[in-house]
Write a protein that holds these residues in place. Structure first.
Motif, PDB file in Angstrom:
ATOM      1  N   GLY A 132       0.818  -1.207   0.000  1.00 21.49           N
ATOM      2  CA  GLY A 132       0.000   0.000   0.000  1.00 21.49           C
ATOM      3  C   GLY A 132       0.847   1.251   0.000  1.00 21.49           C
ATOM      4  N   ALA A 133       2.037   1.168   0.629  1.00 22.69           N
ATOM      5  CA  ALA A 133       2.989   2.278   0.559  1.00 22.69           C
ATOM      6  C   ALA A 133       3.556   2.384  -0.849  1.00 22.69           C
ATOM      7  CB  ALA A 133       4.108   2.076   1.576  1.00 22.69           C
ATOM      8  N   GLY A 134       3.916   1.237  -1.431  1.00 21.38           N
ATOM      9  CA  GLY A 134       4.462   1.244  -2.784  1.00 21.38           C
ATOM     10  C   GLY A 134       3.487   1.790  -3.806  1.00 21.38           C
ATOM     11  N   LEU A 135       2.200   1.530  -3.620  1.00 19.29           N
ATOM     12  CA  LEU A 135       1.189   2.044  -4.541  1.00 19.29           C
ATOM     13  C   LEU A 135       1.195   3.563  -4.580  1.00 19.29           C
ATOM     14  CD1 LEU A 135      -1.343   1.587  -6.347  1.00 19.29           C
ATOM     15  CD2 LEU A 135      -2.702   1.633  -4.246  1.00 19.29           C
ATOM     16  N   ALA A 136       1.472   4.197  -3.449  1.00 13.20           N
ATOM     17  CA  ALA A 136       1.412   5.659  -3.359  1.00 13.20           C
ATOM     18  C   ALA A 136       2.619   6.340  -3.989  1.00 13.20           C
ATOM     19  CB  ALA A 136       1.300   6.080  -1.898  1.00 13.20           C
ATOM     20  N   LEU A 137       3.689   5.595  -4.272  1.00 10.12           N
ATOM     21  CA  LEU A 137       4.928   6.195  -4.759  1.00 10.12           C
ATOM     22  C   LEU A 137       4.829   6.586  -6.227  1.00 10.12           C
ATOM     23  CD1 LEU A 137       7.471   3.756  -3.055  1.00 10.12           C
ATOM     24  CD2 LEU A 137       6.704   6.001  -2.237  1.00 10.12           C
ATOM     25  N   SER A 138       5.847   7.298  -6.694  1.00 11.09           N
ATOM     26  CA  SER A 138       5.936   7.682  -8.103  1.00 11.09           C
ATOM     27  C   SER A 138       6.663   6.581  -8.871  1.00 11.09           C
ATOM     28  CB  SER A 138       6.689   9.004  -8.240  1.00 11.09           C
ATOM     29  OG  SER A 138       5.980  10.049  -7.594  1.00 11.09           O
ATOM     30  N   HIS A 139       6.211   6.322 -10.085  1.00 11.83           N
ATOM     31  CA  HIS A 139       6.757   5.249 -10.904  1.00 11.83           C
ATOM     32  C   HIS A 139       7.119   5.783 -12.285  1.00 11.83           C
ATOM     33  CE1 HIS A 139       5.432   1.896  -8.168  1.00 11.83           C
ATOM     34  NE2 HIS A 139       4.632   2.871  -7.752  1.00 11.83           N
ATOM     35  N   ALA A 140       8.102   5.137 -12.913  1.00 12.24           N
ATOM     36  CA  ALA A 140       8.491   5.543 -14.266  1.00 12.24           C
ATOM     37  C   ALA A 140       7.306   5.453 -15.211  1.00 12.24           C
ATOM     38  CB  ALA A 140       9.649   4.672 -14.755  1.00 12.24           C
ATOM     39  N   GLU A 165       1.444   2.663 -13.019  1.00 12.60           N
ATOM     40  CA  GLU A 165       1.813   1.640 -12.042  1.00 12.60           C
ATOM     41  C   GLU A 165       1.703   2.122 -10.600  1.00 12.60           C
ATOM     42  OE1 GLU A 165       5.641   0.121 -13.054  1.00 12.60           O
ATOM     43  OE2 GLU A 165       4.932  -0.839 -14.904  1.00 12.60           O
ATOM     44  N   GLY A 166       1.267   3.355 -10.390  1.00 14.88           N
ATOM     45  CA  GLY A 166       1.115   3.852  -9.030  1.00 14.88           C
ATOM     46  C   GLY A 166       0.273   5.107  -8.996  1.00 14.88           C
TER      47      GLY A 166
END
Length: 521
Positions: free
Chosen positions: A94-102, A106-107
């Motif tokens: 759930g933390a990873g979902l909130a991050l910025s992705h290339a 994907e987020g």
């Protein structure tokens, strides 16, 4: 597990499905979708908030699959809701979902940081508790001075936030952290094994008054103190927080992101893969690195960010690779209670999450033919876990978790067992009974196929391990891989018979979520 923690703390919350999020349920819009022929229930509209959720709690799982489950509309809906003041709490995936992705799809991109890879794949396989360094003085800083004290509470919300709902989402309700992921992970309160858009929690009213006595939070005027620039050790005893196969933040200089906690040193129950680090002398790690070029110490963690916070629009987020909802983890549970209070304005009735005795589960389904297939599936799943332990493939790790040898589908088995325990612990609603009548024959057939196939698979794994030193090719590895795929699906994308069983089990949980799990009564 996260849903159970919120329920244990006496806060109003509900599971909402990923499709509902895309349709605007976080902003108070009623869902248009149907589930199993029944209209999906939503949290009652609040006269002050218009039914909007105050908090979305997103548990562990595969972040990329959660994003795919949300779709463009769902991701936009979460961002719009946060821009309007909604708060976000994410654990692990759930933390990873909130991050910025290339790849933006994907987020969510609500936090400017991204996810970092581990130097070695084995380093991802860490689990247990770790001592941490804390940032003091921040709005969301952990306050160890607050202690749970037994008192009778009325569970009344803060005066200015009676309308604040607490939101979370579904598959995490029953799953252990670090579970297998699937093709369309639900976006919110859903573990990694999600395959269809599942539910998230949302609620709009305070708990009923007159509940039984429970530990309550007591504020300390000593916390927070003046804000520091970097996390520091909190003498004399650094808090101990649990991690279960976590991801990793790619830290960068950015004043918009504050590090609330950083790794310091492993605690007594810390494992790397299936190795308990406390039982291995430090000089052995040095020998292994010298002889084999493998670093199995936990030195790589020291100073790495573990919990961060920031703002997005008018909303706030807290992202944690520590599972603060872990049952019977005092420091983690206390911090979770503090965060829930700060992010919703509601007062938890207790600041701990009780033991989750999955080795001795209770059940609330009525005895008789209607519950036979569900309870039989639960018994068969427990039998498979016992079989794996007997043959040294699995081992007892905690009261709610079985550990496993690297390469085995332990996370998937834990997920299904926890889901079955949770479904059985909830008194079925009329909608759940109607759904069960429809799917029970298919579920029973799937459960029998899975139990027989999984038993053969585990015994074949044990045979392959026994024969490997002298007859390494005696058991066809391709055949084992094919069998695993059919039973458990892919480790990262799910599938197989297990996914079908999880889909049905979690729909039962969703339809009966108004009931209190019998182990919390």
């Amino acid at each position: 597990m996260a849903w159970r923690a919120v329920r244990a703390m006496g806060l109003p919350c509900r599971l909402v499905k990923g499709q509902e999020i895309a349709q605007g349920v976080l902003l108070g819009k009623p869902p248009r979708s149907q589930a199993s022929g029944q209209s999906q229930r939503v949290a009652p509209a609040d006269k002050n908030s218009g039914g909007r959720a105050a908090l979305l709690l997103v548990p562990g799982g595969n972040a990329r699959l959660k994003a795919a489950g949300l779709g463009d509309a769902g991701r936009d809906a979460v961002r719009q809701w946060m821009e309007a003041g909604g708060n976000y709490l994410g654990f692990c995936g759930g933390a990873g979902l909130a991050l910025s992705h290339a790849a933006p799809q994907e987020g969510l991109g609500i936090c400017p940081w991204s996810r970092a890879a581990y130097p070695e794949r084995l380093h991802h396989l860490i689990s247990g508790h770790t001592r941490v360094r804390l940032l003091k003085g921040d709005e969301f800083s952990f306050c160890p001075q607050e202690r749970a004290e037994s008192s009778t509470t009325t569970n009344a919300p803060a005066a200015d936030s009676a309308s604040s709902p607490c939101g979370c989402s579904a598959r995490a309700a029953a799953s252990s952290p670090g579970g297998a992921s699937a093709a369309e992970a639900a976006p919110a309160f859903v573990p990694a094994s999600e395959t269809t858009p599942r539910a998230a929690l949302a609620s709009t009213s305070a708990p009923a008054s007159g509940t039984k006595s429970a530990p309550a939070l007591e504020k300390s005027s000593a916390c927070p103190s003046q804000r520091q620039n970097q996390p520091s050790m909190d003498p004399p005893h650094a808090p101990s927080l649990p991690v279960w196969w976590p991801g990793r933040f790619a830290a960068e200089e950015n004043p918009q992101v504050r590090v609330l906690a950083a790794y310091d040193a492993p605690d007594a129950d810390f494992w790397l893969a299936d190795l308990p680090l406390q039982s291995i002398p430090p000089h052995i790690f040095e020998q292994w690195q010298s002889l084999y070029g493998v670093n199995l110490s936990a030195d790589f963690l020291k100073g790495q960010p573990l919990v961060v916070s920031g703002e997005y629009g008018q909303g706030r987020y807290v992202l944690s690779y520590s599972h603060l909802e872990t049952p019977h983890s005092p420091d983690a549970n206390l911090w979770l209670a503090q965060l829930l209070q700060q992010l919703t304005g509601l007062e938890p009735s207790r600041a701990d999450v009780p033991l989750w005795q999955l080795r001795h589960p209770c059940h609330a389904w009525p005895e008789g033919s209607r519950s036979a297939a569900l309870l039989d599936a639960l018994r068969h799943m427990r039998g498979l876990l016992d079989l794996a332990v007997e043959h040294h493939l699995f081992f007892g790790r905690t009261h709610w978790l079985w550990g496993w040898r690297t390469g085995l589908p332990g996370a998937a088995c834990n997920n299904l067992h926890a889901a079955l325990c949770t479904a059985a612990s909830l008194a079925p609603s009329p909608a759940a009974l109607a759904y069960w009548q429809e799917v029970e024959p298919h579920f029973s057939k799937l459960a029998d196929l899975f139990a027989a196939g999984a038993e053969g698979y585990f015994l074949a794994c044990r045979l392959a391990e026994t024969l490997h030193p002298t007859l390494p090719d005696a058991v066809d590895r391709h055949g084992l891989d094919h069998q695993r795929q059919a039973l458990f699906g892919h480790p990262m994308s799910g599938g197989g018979l297990m996914e079908e069983l999880l889909d049905i089990t979690e729909e039962l949980i969703f339809l009966s979520q108004d009931a209190t799990p019998c182990d919390l009564q």
